[in-house]
Design an enzyme around this catalytic site. Structure first.
Site, PDB file in Angstrom:
ATOM      1  N   MET A   1      -3.634  -7.014  -7.188  1.00 60.12           N
ATOM      2  CA  MET A   1      -3.082  -8.095  -7.997  1.00 60.12           C
ATOM      3  C   MET A   1      -4.150  -9.122  -8.358  1.00 60.12           C
ATOM      4  SD  MET A   1      -0.210  -7.118  -8.646  1.00 60.12           S
ATOM      5  CE  MET A   1       1.334  -6.381  -8.157  1.00 60.12           C
TER       6      MET A   1
ATOM      7  N   HIS B   1       1.463   0.960 -13.332  1.00 63.93           N
ATOM      8  CA  HIS B   1       2.220  -0.235 -13.710  1.00 63.93           C
ATOM      9  C   HIS B   1       3.707   0.113 -13.757  1.00 63.93           C
ATOM     10  CE1 HIS B   1       2.876  -4.164 -15.456  1.00 63.93           C
ATOM     11  NE2 HIS B   1       3.703  -3.584 -16.308  1.00 63.93           N
TER      12      HIS B   1
ATOM     13  N   LEU C   1      -9.170  -7.961 -13.667  1.00 61.13           N
ATOM     14  CA  LEU C   1     -10.581  -7.568 -13.641  1.00 61.13           C
ATOM     15  C   LEU C   1     -11.251  -8.019 -14.935  1.00 61.13           C
ATOM     16  CD1 LEU C   1     -10.046  -3.990 -12.227  1.00 61.13           C
ATOM     17  CD2 LEU C   1     -11.061  -5.929 -11.009  1.00 61.13           C
TER      18      LEU C   1
ATOM     19  N   LYS D   1       9.687   5.307  -5.940  1.00 62.89           N
ATOM     20  CA  LYS D   1       9.681   6.756  -5.607  1.00 62.89           C
ATOM     21  C   LYS D   1       8.997   7.547  -6.722  1.00 62.89           C
ATOM     22  CE  LYS D   1      13.681   6.979  -2.569  1.00 62.89           C
ATOM     23  NZ  LYS D   1      14.876   6.163  -2.839  1.00 62.89           N
TER      24      LYS D   1
ATOM     25  N   GLY E   1       0.779  -1.237   0.000  1.00 63.50           N
ATOM     26  CA  GLY E   1       0.000   0.000   0.000  1.00 63.50           C
ATOM     27  C   GLY E   1       0.809   1.284   0.000  1.00 63.50           C
TER      28      GLY E   1
HETATM   29  C1  GAR Z   1       3.708  -1.160  -7.334  1.00 62.07           C
HETATM   30  O1  GAR Z   1       5.040  -1.229  -7.753  1.00 62.07           O
HETATM   31  C2  GAR Z   1       2.768  -1.168  -8.523  1.00 62.07           C
HETATM   32  O2  GAR Z   1       3.271  -0.456  -9.620  1.00 62.07           O
HETATM   33  C3  GAR Z   1       2.688  -2.623  -8.825  1.00 62.07           C
HETATM   34  O3  GAR Z   1       2.595  -3.240  -7.559  1.00 62.07           O
HETATM   35  C4  GAR Z   1       3.296  -2.447  -6.618  1.00 62.07           C
HETATM   36  C5  GAR Z   1       2.379  -2.166  -5.448  1.00 62.07           C
HETATM   37  O4  GAR Z   1       3.067  -1.521  -4.415  1.00 62.07           O
HETATM   38  N1  GAR Z   1       1.569  -2.943  -9.649  1.00 62.07           N
HETATM   39  C6  GAR Z   1       1.595  -3.845 -10.629  1.00 62.07           C
HETATM   40  O5  GAR Z   1       2.576  -4.511 -10.880  1.00 62.07           O
HETATM   41  C7  GAR Z   1       0.291  -3.987 -11.392  1.00 62.07           C
HETATM   42  N2  GAR Z   1       0.480  -4.782 -12.565  1.00 62.07           N
HETATM   43  P1  GAR Z   1       2.293  -0.815  -3.226  1.00 62.07           P
HETATM   44  O6  GAR Z   1       1.320  -1.856  -2.657  1.00 62.07           O
HETATM   45  O7  GAR Z   1       3.364  -0.467  -2.244  1.00 62.07           O
HETATM   46  O8  GAR Z   1       1.567   0.381  -3.775  1.00 62.07           O
END
Ligand code: GAR
Length: 197
Positions: free
Chosen positions: A92, A111, A95, A174, A14
């Site tokens: 994850m 992404h 949809l 970041k 998150g």
């Molecule tokens: C992030 O790096 C986001 O870009 C990626 O999951 C991570 C979630 O981090 N999303 C994907 O890979 C979607 N295909 P977070 O829970 O710390 O925000």
């Protein structure tokens, strides 16, 4: 101008949710998070939401053998909480068209790659394995494909010679935290043009 109501879907740590909460609290994003929904009971994102006083719901996929029933439950929770724009923040789960149609053009995703390169899982690992020298971060509107919807914002990140998946992911994160609130603010600007009440 009234604030846009957001619903955020999460599965894990998150940190992007936190960046959005911080942007709202700092006055950089005119929005309210009405609800955070997780498909993982122990997602740290839920803890972050609770600390910020945001309503949280865990919807257990095991209670819904059919994906569409699961998504119907998400949609009814989002609608019951008057959510106008859905934010995927490390959610994850793929949809189906049902959910995409229910919030058509009102679902955003972040992404960790410069789409259309490296869609799907483990985008940073894919980039390292391919040997690209530049990768980056994409915010896009979610359509029925996998990481294929219209791109709203992208930012490049150099891949350094000694990068590991962890070091590259950390640098990219970041950037994610900078551009996700910016991209959401941009979309919100289109949803409620200045002067709207
Ligand atoms: C992030 O790096 C986001 O870009 C990626 O999951 C991570 C979630 O981090 N999303 C994907 O890979 C979607 N295909 P977070 O829970 O710390 O925000």
């Amino acid at each position: 101008m009234s604030d846009i109501s957001l619903g955020v879907l999460v599965s894990g740590r998150g940190s992007n949710l936190q960046a959005i909460i911080d942007a709202i609290n700092d006055g950089n994003l005119n929005a309210n998070i009405m609800l955070v929904i997780s498909n993982q009971e122990n997602a740290y994102a839920l803890e972050r939401a609770r600390k910020a006083g945001i309503k949280t719901i865990f919807i257990n996929p095991q209670d819904y053998p059919l994906q569409q029933d699961y998504e119907q439950q998400m949609v009814s929770q989002l609608e019951a909480n008057n959510v106008e724009l859905v934010i995927l923040a490390g959610f994850m789960r793929i949809l189906t068209p049902y959910f995409v149609n229910a919030y058509q053009n009102r679902i955003l995703n972040i992404h960790p790659a410069l789409l259309p390169s490296f869609p799907g899982l483990h985008a940073q690992k894919q980039a390292l394995e391919y040997g690209v020298m530049v990768t980056g971060v994409t915010v896009h509107v979610v359509d029925e494909g996998m990481d294929t919807g219209p791109i709203i914002m992208q930012r490049a990140v150099d891949v350094l010679p000694d990068d590991t998946v962890d070091s590259l992911s950390e640098r990219m994160l970041k950037i994610e935290h900078q551009i996700y609130p910016e991209a959401i603010a941009q979309i919100i600007g289109h949803m409620r043009p200045v002067g709207d009440l």
